[in-house]
Motif scaffolding. Structure first.
Motif, PDB file in Angstrom:
ATOM      1  N   GLY A  55      11.974  10.177  -5.693  1.00 44.24           N
ATOM      2  CA  GLY A  55      11.618   8.761  -5.602  1.00 44.24           C
ATOM      3  C   GLY A  55      11.627   8.215  -4.186  1.00 44.24           C
ATOM      4  O   GLY A  55      11.385   7.022  -3.975  1.00 44.24           O
ATOM      5  N   THR A  79       5.388   7.681  -2.173  1.00 44.32           N
ATOM      6  CA  THR A  79       6.701   8.262  -2.487  1.00 44.32           C
ATOM      7  C   THR A  79       6.531   9.784  -2.521  1.00 44.32           C
ATOM      8  O   THR A  79       5.402  10.284  -2.553  1.00 44.32           O
ATOM      9  N   SER A 125       7.185  11.682  -5.058  1.00 47.86           N
ATOM     10  CA  SER A 125       6.508  12.056  -6.314  1.00 47.86           C
ATOM     11  C   SER A 125       5.032  11.687  -6.267  1.00 47.86           C
ATOM     12  O   SER A 125       4.203  12.339  -6.919  1.00 47.86           O
TER      13      SER A 125
END
Ligand code: THU
Length: 137
Positions: free
Chosen positions: A102, A119, A121
């Motif tokens: 994250g 981010t 991800s």
């Protein structure tokens, strides 16, 4: 997690400043990176190339490895600075994902502009994580 603007700017400034120490005689593409860890400490890194080309390392991995080897474990944010706002490579995305899926990512150019804000991800959807290893959790 969204960082305070002041913290974000400090992280970017650190990545920009250390870029001068990149060892990139072959690609001539110096990269500076900085990571913010859960302790609140920041660690910087540069790309370090080698005459045996595959043995070089990217700035992002230098920075996160410095942090991990100092006992840090949780990545909150990373800033990368290149001349043209180049994007982190696949290997760096995977290494960063181990410590903070994250985490915020600021991809910047040497003018200090944020070319992309995302981010970890976002950079690596479907990352292979420690949870995928059977028997470990
Ligand atoms: N490089 C990094 O340090 N980080 C990136 O995000 C992309 C590429 C380095 C590796 C090599 O030293 C040079 O940039 C050219 O690929």
């Amino acid at each position: 997690m969204r960082l305070e603007n002041e913290t974000r700017d400090k992280l970017i400034e650190m990545a920009k400043y250390v870029r001068q120490w990149a060892y990139a005689p072959y690609s001539k593409y110096p990269v500076g990176a900085a990571v913010l860890m859960a302790s609140g400490k920041m660690y910087d890194g540069v790309n370090i190339e080698n005459a045996a080309y595959p043995d070089g390392i990217c700035a992002e991995r230098t920075a996160i490895f410095k942090a991990i080897s100092e006992g840090e474990r949780e990545l909150l944010a990373v800033a990368v600075v290149t001349e043209n706002g180049g994007s982190p490579c696949g290997s760096c995305r995977q290494v960063l994902s181990e410590f903070g899926l994250g985490a915020d990512v600021y991809i910047c150019n040497t003018q200090g502009e944020i070319v992309m804000e995302t981010t970890v991800s976002g950079l690596l959807p479907g990352a292979f994580t420690p949870q995928h290893l059977p028997g470990l959790h």
